[in-house]
Design an enzyme around this catalytic site. Structure first.
Site, PDB file in Angstrom:
ATOM      1  N   ASN A 168       0.799  -1.238   0.000  1.00 17.66           N
ATOM      2  CA  ASN A 168       0.000   0.000   0.000  1.00 17.66           C
ATOM      3  C   ASN A 168       0.828   1.284   0.000  1.00 17.66           C
ATOM      4  O   ASN A 168       0.566   2.188  -0.779  1.00 17.66           O
ATOM      5  CB  ASN A 168      -1.008  -0.033   1.150  1.00 17.66           C
ATOM      6  CG  ASN A 168      -0.355  -0.172   2.497  1.00 17.66           C
ATOM      7  OD1 ASN A 168       0.688  -0.801   2.637  1.00 17.66           O
ATOM      8  ND2 ASN A 168      -0.945   0.404   3.503  1.00 17.66           N
ATOM      9  N   GLU A 266       4.503  -5.097  12.522  1.00 19.80           N
ATOM     10  CA  GLU A 266       3.612  -3.934  12.396  1.00 19.80           C
ATOM     11  C   GLU A 266       2.419  -4.372  11.560  1.00 19.80           C
ATOM     12  O   GLU A 266       2.571  -4.672  10.365  1.00 19.80           O
ATOM     13  CB  GLU A 266       4.336  -2.764  11.717  1.00 19.80           C
ATOM     14  CG  GLU A 266       5.381  -2.120  12.588  1.00 19.80           C
ATOM     15  CD  GLU A 266       4.819  -1.462  13.850  1.00 19.80           C
ATOM     16  OE1 GLU A 266       3.592  -1.249  13.931  1.00 19.80           O
ATOM     17  OE2 GLU A 266       5.618  -1.201  14.758  1.00 19.80           O
ATOM     18  N   CYS A 300      -2.916   1.228   6.789  1.00 20.65           N
ATOM     19  CA  CYS A 300      -3.147   0.591   8.094  1.00 20.65           C
ATOM     20  C   CYS A 300      -3.811   1.544   9.079  1.00 20.65           C
ATOM     21  O   CYS A 300      -4.523   1.121   9.967  1.00 20.65           O
ATOM     22  CB  CYS A 300      -1.832   0.079   8.667  1.00 20.65           C
ATOM     23  SG  CYS A 300      -0.557   1.352   8.762  1.00 20.65           S
TER      24      CYS A 300
HETATM   25  P1  NAD Z   1      -0.100  -9.367   3.743  1.00 22.86           P
HETATM   26  O1  NAD Z   1       0.169  -9.636   5.180  1.00 22.86           O
HETATM   27  O2  NAD Z   1      -0.952 -10.303   3.006  1.00 22.86           O
HETATM   28  O3  NAD Z   1       1.276  -9.230   2.928  1.00 22.86           O
HETATM   29  C1  NAD Z   1       2.332  -8.408   3.377  1.00 22.86           C
HETATM   30  C2  NAD Z   1       3.652  -9.040   2.960  1.00 22.86           C
HETATM   31  O4  NAD Z   1       3.830 -10.271   3.647  1.00 22.86           O
HETATM   32  C3  NAD Z   1       3.762  -9.372   1.476  1.00 22.86           C
HETATM   33  O5  NAD Z   1       5.091  -9.125   1.061  1.00 22.86           O
HETATM   34  C4  NAD Z   1       3.434 -10.858   1.442  1.00 22.86           C
HETATM   35  O6  NAD Z   1       3.964 -11.515   0.305  1.00 22.86           O
HETATM   36  C5  NAD Z   1       4.079 -11.330   2.727  1.00 22.86           C
HETATM   37  N1  NAD Z   1       3.519 -12.521   3.354  1.00 22.86           N
HETATM   38  C6  NAD Z   1       2.216 -12.879   3.429  1.00 22.86           C
HETATM   39  N2  NAD Z   1       2.090 -14.022   4.135  1.00 22.86           N
HETATM   40  C7  NAD Z   1       3.325 -14.376   4.541  1.00 22.86           C
HETATM   41  C8  NAD Z   1       3.849 -15.457   5.308  1.00 22.86           C
HETATM   42  N3  NAD Z   1       3.052 -16.399   5.828  1.00 22.86           N
HETATM   43  N4  NAD Z   1       5.175 -15.510   5.535  1.00 22.86           N
HETATM   44  C9  NAD Z   1       5.975 -14.545   5.046  1.00 22.86           C
HETATM   45  N5  NAD Z   1       5.561 -13.520   4.287  1.00 22.86           N
HETATM   46  C10 NAD Z   1       4.238 -13.418   4.045  1.00 22.86           C
HETATM   47  O7  NAD Z   1      -0.662  -7.883   3.722  1.00 22.86           O
HETATM   48  P2  NAD Z   1      -1.657  -7.202   2.715  1.00 22.86           P
HETATM   49  O8  NAD Z   1      -3.033  -7.610   3.079  1.00 22.86           O
HETATM   50  O9  NAD Z   1      -1.249  -7.356   1.335  1.00 22.86           O
HETATM   51  O10 NAD Z   1      -1.380  -5.691   3.195  1.00 22.86           O
HETATM   52  C11 NAD Z   1      -2.259  -4.962   3.901  1.00 22.86           C
HETATM   53  C12 NAD Z   1      -2.133  -5.222   5.391  1.00 22.86           C
HETATM   54  O11 NAD Z   1      -0.929  -4.641   5.887  1.00 22.86           O
HETATM   55  C13 NAD Z   1      -3.260  -4.551   6.156  1.00 22.86           C
HETATM   56  O12 NAD Z   1      -3.703  -5.393   7.181  1.00 22.86           O
HETATM   57  C14 NAD Z   1      -2.589  -3.315   6.734  1.00 22.86           C
HETATM   58  O13 NAD Z   1      -3.209  -2.787   7.867  1.00 22.86           O
HETATM   59  C15 NAD Z   1      -1.221  -3.829   7.018  1.00 22.86           C
HETATM   60  N6  NAD Z   1      -0.274  -2.717   7.119  1.00 22.86           N
HETATM   61  C16 NAD Z   1       0.231  -2.403   8.349  1.00 22.86           C
HETATM   62  C17 NAD Z   1       1.077  -1.315   8.483  1.00 22.86           C
HETATM   63  C18 NAD Z   1       1.642  -0.914   9.833  1.00 22.86           C
HETATM   64  O14 NAD Z   1       2.614  -0.176   9.874  1.00 22.86           O
HETATM   65  N7  NAD Z   1       1.074  -1.370  10.948  1.00 22.86           N
HETATM   66  C19 NAD Z   1       1.406  -0.556   7.364  1.00 22.86           C
HETATM   67  C20 NAD Z   1       0.851  -0.909   6.134  1.00 22.86           C
HETATM   68  C21 NAD Z   1       0.022  -2.011   6.019  1.00 22.86           C
END
Ligand code: NAD
Length: 500
Positions: A168, A266, A300
């Site tokens: 994002n 995070e 997020c």
């Molecule tokens: P996601 O968790 O599906 O993916 C994020 C990353 O993790 C990607 O690179 C993905 O390939 C990887 N990934 C997914 N599953 C994994 C696993 N089991 N092992 C290792 N890597 C893995 O996230 P998304 O849904 O695409 O992104 C949005 C989410 O991220 C929302 O929940 C949002 O709130 C959160 N987010 C949090 C912050 C923060 O700072 N707290 C910032 C931005 C986004």
């Protein structure tokens, strides 16, 4: 929603043309290399067009990267601070002089409106400058000792840091871990989200390489959860910095636990905006619209719940709906569009499913609730049941659910009823009263007289409860704690004598 989806607009952006040779079908291992996991087409969500093809990493690529990173880190960790700081200062200068090197990818690849993308690049420059300063930050303290000796605690690099980042705000959510981790003497392996491999990884690697980062210290391995999992369980990577969903964070925490790694998570949010009865309703509706709709609600910190005092709720909802109806939505390569597309069809369907279920459950649709392709109309929901998924789940779309309350105690209970605890905004004409309320709110971030979405390179960013655990990102103190280990050292001039 005013939809403007002129396909011709995309062709005016250089990033939608041919991929530069540098990363065409490549991964980054300190140089541009063939990945052994095939290739990934990078698709602009606004148009569905393939704008580049990058390499995909295999687990064998990961093993090679960990070996190279481990070797390169030794000299880098021992290098003087000014050697390391110079790389980040130079990278900041390069990006400031030519922000388009990132923007031309960030806008089409992640569907970012140009205002959002420019804000993200500004954060990158600040992050690079803070990382340059971090390299010269004091890194220990002198301790009192009951013996005549020098006793001190100093921070030492952890070695190789694994960074996993989302789509994002792809560039800053990668760089906010990559840059400070490198600045304090570590090597880094970055696995960006496969939908944003360029602006979330390869373009950052190119920038740091151009700025003089020695080969082997940064590896960018595009790929999905499989490569991410291999990074999480790799024994050569003692520290993990993850930004993404709570569901993935739980899996990563569980997978890393037996290896006793230092893990920073995070995660997601469902952030509340508390509008007190003495708030200026016009200003509050403007703040609320920004909080819920910026980057299509794919943040997020997006305002996911508007808690509005019952005496002003009707007026607030009407004003918010009016704003929602008038935000220009369309291809973000056209600067007239404030909002762009949802990242993909799966995410759009999830958003629409939650909105549809809310309406079927009795909620009033004050604006939106429709989509064209991946463009979802900014949506306002009112009269929701408290157990509606639109209130209890993170929607990650441009949806503003409004609920009412009568007493402040009721509002605080509603805020704290969420499993998440990332960001809360309080809008009022009595800022000190809000400051007192902040102490009762379970949230890593509280903004008084602002909405929920904000970040700066100087602050310790982080959530509580299901929004995060294990450390904060940003600011010298939090970054040092996140990316170094503490070492206690004592020095005395003669060998200590013992009874036997
Ligand atoms: P996601 O968790 O599906 O993916 C994020 C990353 O993790 C990607 O690179 C993905 O390939 C990887 N990934 C997914 N599953 C994994 C696993 N089991 N092992 C290792 N890597 C893995 O996230 P998304 O849904 O695409 O992104 C949005 C989410 O991220 C929302 O929940 C949002 O709130 C959160 N987010 C949090 C912050 C923060 O700072 N707290 C910032 C931005 C986004």
């Amino acid at each position: 929603m005013t939809l403007t989806t002129d396909p011709a607009a995309t062709d005016t952006t250089a990033g939608t043309a041919v991929a530069p040779a540098a990363w065409d079908r490549k991964i980054f291992t300190g140089r541009w290399s063939e990945g052994h996991g095939g290739t990934i087409d990078v698709v602009a969500p606004a148009t569905g067009k393939v704008i580049a093809t990058v390499g995909a990493a295999s687990t064998a690529d990961l093993d090679a990267a960990v070996e190279a990173a481990t070797a390169a880190q030794k000299a880098w960790g021992a290098a003087t601070y000014d050697r390391r700081a110079a790389v980040f200062r130079r990278a900041a200068q390069l990006l400031e002089a030519d922000p388009d090197r990132l923007l031309r990818w960030l806008v089409p690849e992640s569907g970012s409106g140009q205002g959002k993308a420019a804000f993200e690049v500004g954060l990158l420059v600040a992050e690079l400058n803070e990382s340059a300063a971090l390299a010269s930050h004091p890194y220990g303290e002198l301790l009192h000792s009951s013996k005549p000796r020098l006793s001190l605690a100093r921070r030492v690099p952890v070695g190789v840091v694994g960074v996993i980042s989302p789509f994002n705000f792809p560039a800053i959510l990668a760089l906010r871990s990559v840059a400070p981790a490198l600045a304090v003497g570590n090597a880094v392996i970055l696995k960006p989200d496969p939908r944003t491999s360029i602006s979330g990884g390869l373009a950052l690697a190119e920038l740091l390489a151009d700025a003089g980062l020695p080969e082997g210290l940064l590896h960018v391995l595009p790929g999905g959860a499989e490569v991410g999992h291999a990074l999480v369980v790799h024994p050569g990577v003692p520290c993990l910095s993850f930004t993404g969903s709570t569901a993935a964070g739980r899996k990563i925490g569980a997978a890393a636990a037996p290896l006793l790694k230092k893990v920073h998570l995070e995660l997601g949010g469902n952030n509340a905006l508390l509008v007190l009865p003495d708030a200026d309703v016009d200003a509050a509706a403007s703040a609320g619209a920004w909080g819920s709709f910026l980057h299509q609600g794919q943040v997020c910190m997006t305002t996911g719940r508007h808690l509005v005092h019952s005496s002003i709720a009707a007026e607030y909802t009407a004003k918010l709906a009016e704003k929602a109806r008038n935000i220009p939505v369309g291809d973000p390569t056209d600067p007239a569009n404030a909002l762009g597309p949802i990242i993909d069809a799966g995410q759009r369907d999830k958003i629409h499913g939650i909105v549809t279920a809310a309406v079927e459950g009795g909620a009033t649709l004050a604006a939106g609730g429709t989509y064209e392709g991946l463009f979802y109309a900014p949506t306002v929901l009112a009269d929701l049941a408290l157990d509606s998924a639109a209130l209890t789940q993170e929607i990650f779309g441009p949806v503003a659910p409004v609920i009412t309350y009568d007493t402040v105690d009721e509002a605080i209970d509603l805020i704290n009823s969420s499993e998440y605890g990332l960001s809360v905004g309080i809008l009022t004409s009595d800022a000190f009263r809000a400051f007192e309320l902040a102490g009762r709110i379970e949230s890593g971030i509280v903004h008084i007289n602002d909405q929920t979405v904000d970040d700066e390179a100087t602050i310790p960013f982080g959530g509580v409860k299901a929004s995060g655990v294990g450390g904060h990102f940003g600011g010298a103190r939090a970054n040092l704690e996140s990316f170094t280990d503490l070492q206690w050292i004592t020095v005395q001039s003669t060998i200590e004598r013992y009874p036997f």
